[in-house]
Write an enzyme that holds these catalytic residues in place. Structure first.
Site, PDB file in Angstrom:
ATOM      1  CB  ILE A 186       4.530  79.108  17.143  1.00  0.00           C
ATOM      2  CG1 ILE A 186       4.642  79.807  18.499  1.00  0.00           C
ATOM      3  CG2 ILE A 186       3.533  79.839  16.252  1.00  0.00           C
ATOM      4  CD1 ILE A 186       5.238  81.180  18.403  1.00  0.00           C
ATOM      5  CB  CYS A 187       1.208  75.276  14.435  1.00  0.00           C
ATOM      6  SG  CYS A 187       0.664  74.618  12.878  1.00  0.00           S
ATOM      7  CG  LEU A 188       3.292  81.452  11.533  1.00  0.00           C
ATOM      8  CD1 LEU A 188       1.839  81.816  11.371  1.00  0.00           C
ATOM      9  CD2 LEU A 188       4.012  82.559  12.291  1.00  0.00           C
TER      10      LEU A 188
END
Lengths: 158, 505
Positions: A91-93
């Site tokens: 996940i790109c967060l």
């Protein structure tokens, strides 16, 4: 016991004491039956009245040795359909990025709530996979269809 | 029948391992220190928790932005941040400045820049906070082994290090080992060898003195046998070790008989006693209320109990209230005693760790000691006495002789001052007068010059002047203005010197 381990035990305690409705999170069991605190499995329910509702999306959280100085790595299953999820499922967060908004004070609860938020409001400025991002920007109907299909795959058991 | 494996022969050593839990404390080395990071808290407050480890603070430090973290946590975080930033820096340019200990990063909560070397950016938390966290109630580190102790966090060190019977320590008992299987010496059949047991056991299994002589005095230790040695239970022939003895007799030895106090059956194994007594009670057997302090009476009915209590039959029951009182008092006192004990320990600890410095004295401790030792020597005391006398004498002299003189002097001085003021005034007045006189003198001189001029002028002109009335002298004065003015120039210079003279006066 290392800082990482004590913190994880505290996280576990905190989670068991109080966690948001519909979520679950637990450390995985190692082969010898003991708990492996550095890897957790968790479930993120889709928000009500959105494309994502009715399903619980599984994630794996891996805590590095340097946790909580470094953020945990959170992954959906591979090929998860979302503009900000890499094909590998990572996940790109921003709050999970060491270089960006990660702070040791962020708890597991905040992480899972952050991910739930990300599901319904993707960030088009930092795409992580081509198909979902393109669809999200250009072909809304395709995007919605795909998301609904995905929700059916992860339909909540309860 | 036996607790230990049937195969273990008597006289050998069992290999009972100390039960090790993740946080239980073992004192293997004299320098081992319990890690309070592992402690289980009985109560806690969110406000006293470090944002990094989510546990109550340990050695807290506060940042310039007002956040507080454990020392270990914040340093660990700054280290990771520092490493990352220095890595990215060295990638760009190859400078290798590495001050050890100096960590630069930002606050984990609000990203205020922090430099660990600057005391105003990262400093020890006010004592009140560290005292609050030190007061939190915790369980013993050995609670999983069965220790029921709870207390303040600051007491924990002392408890596990010196009190807790569940702390793991090395047995250090002597074992005699047959060396048959090693090298067979001719002549001697079997040579007994001694060996020191290095296995860990809970401290409560060791005899009291041994735990104190660990590590010093080999002689003492020879008296103790390794507690892992297997022997036969004298009652049931089960093979046990000292570690298991108490438990064995209490709960599993079938021949460890005791006598039931209610039915006088003396064939009740200890392991069944509790159950038996319960049954006896149900069957109507009664104990005297004073059984706690030694009355052995038992009976079968309430009426017999009444008879027992009446008519001074049971002296002990009369003492019962008194004994109870005493017991309560003893309890209170022992509680108070243990509290005081803890407080002393706390004070001692805090002195060692430097929290309380010098108990309010201004000088460092060593200074105080040195000073007091000097004071105590007799010679110095004599000197001190002499100095005191001298001081008194000087004081007396000052009061009686010098002070009156000083007073006289001050009055005289004020008198003189007033005289001086008068003189100064006079001086000013005289100066004014002098100026007046000078003006007069100047006018007189002018007149004199005029008259001289008149007398020296030619007679013709004088007569013409007479005829011309008053116009003559005026005209002449105008025409002779030049030679006169030469003389006039002299006058200011002379008056100047006069003025100087005046000023000098």
């Amino acid at each position: 016991m290392s800082l990482c381990k004590t913190r994880l035990q505290e996280e576990r305690k905190l989670w068991r004491k109080d966690h948001p409705f519909g979520f679950f999170a637990k450390p995985i069991k190692a082969e010898d039956g003991s708990l492996d605190l550095t890897t957790w499995t968790a479930g993120i329910p889709g928000k009500q009245n959105t494309l994502w509702e009715g399903a619980t999306y599984p994630i794996t959280i891996t805590f590095p040795e340097e946790y909580p100085s470094k953020p945990p790595k959170v992954k959906f299953p591979a090929e998860f359909y979302h503009p900000n999820v890499y094909p590998s499922g990572t996940i790109c967060l921003s709050i999970l990025n060491e270089e960006q908004d990660w702070r040791p004070a962020i708890t597991l609860k905040q992480i899972v709530l952050g991910i739930q938020e990300l599901l319904t409001s993707p960030n088009p400025d930092s795409p992580a996979q081509e198909p979902a991002w393109r669809a999200f920007l250009k072909e809304k109907d395709v995007y919605e269809k795909k998301i609904k299909e995905q929700a059916k795959r992860y339909i909540s058991t309860t | 029948m036996s607790d230990v494996d049937g195969g273990v022969p008597v006289g050998s050593y069992s290999k009972i391992e100390l039960k090790n839990f993740s946080i239980a404390f073992n004192l293997e080395d004299q320098d081992d220190i319990p890690n309070i990071r592992n402690v289980k808290y009985k109560s806690s407050s969110d406000h006293l928790c470090c944002a990094i480890c989510q546990q109550p603070f340990i050695q807290p430090l506060t940042t310039v932005c007002g956040h507080t973290f454990c020392k270990e946590c914040i340093y660990e975080f700054l280290k990771v941040q520092h490493q990352r930033s220095s890595r990215s820096r060295t990638n760009g340019s190859d400078d290798e400045e590495e001050d050890s200990g100096r960590l630069i990063g930002s606050c984990p909560l609000d990203r205020t820049p922090l430099d660990s070397s600057k005391i105003n950016e990262l400093f020890p938390t006010p004592l009140i906070i560290s005292n609050l966290v030190d007061e939190l109630e915790v369980y013993c580190l050995n609670y999983e082994r069965g220790c029921e102790w709870t207390g303040c966090r600051w007491e924990l060190d002392h408890h596990v290090l010196s009190d807790c019977g569940y702390t793991g320590v090395a047995c250090h008992g002597y074992r005699t080992v047959d060396s048959v299987d090693k090298e067979e010496n001719e002549g001697e059949e079997t040579k007994k060898q001694t060996d020191i047991c290095k296995m860990l056991v809970e401290r409560r299994f060791l005899e009291e003195p041994r735990s104190k002589t660990v590590g010093d005095g080999d002689r003492d230790q020879e008296e103790y046998e390794c507690i892992h040695k297997v022997y036969e239970c004298t009652l049931c022939q089960a093979r046990i070790t000292k570690i298991e003895e108490g438990k064995h007799l209490q709960s599993s030895c079938p021949y460890n008989y005791t006598k039931c106090k209610l039915c006088f059956n003396d064939m009740i194994p200890m392991m069944n006693l509790a159950k038996h007594e319960e049954n006896c009670g149900k069957a109507g057997h009664l104990k005297c209320p004073a059984h706690e302090i030694g009355c052995d009476w038992v009976g079968n009915s309430d009426t017999s109990l009444e008879i027992h209590l009446q008519n001074n039959n049971c002296q002990l029951s009369k003492l019962l209230p008194y004994m109870k009182n005493l017991n309560n008092k003893i309890d209170d006192l022992s509680k108070e005693n243990s509290l005081l004990h803890r407080q002393i320990n706390k004070i001692l600890n805090s002195i060692i760790s430097g929290k309380v410095t010098n108990l309010g004295y201004h000088e460092p401790m060593e200074e105080i000691n040195r000073f007091s030792s000097e004071l105590s020597s007799i010679e110095n005391q004599d000197k001190l006495l002499f100095l005191n006398c001298e001081l008194n004498r000087l004081k007396f002299e000052l009061d009686d002789k010098i002070l009156p003189f000083v007073n006289r002097e001050t009055t005289a001085r004020s008198d003189r001052e007033s005289i001086l003021n008068g003189l100064v005034n006079d001086n000013f007045m005289m100066k004014d007068d002098l100026n007046l006189q000078r003006a007069l003198v100047n006018s007189l001189r002018k007149q004199l010059q005029f008259m001289l001029f008149k007398r020296n002028s030619p007679p013709g002109l004088q007569s013409g002047g007479l005829g011309g009335g008053m116009g003559g002298p005026i005209r002449s004065s105008v025409s002779f203005a030049e030679p006169e003015s030469v003389e006039f120039f002299d006058i200011p210079s002379s008056s100047n010197s006069e003025e100087k003279l005046n000023l000098k006066l």
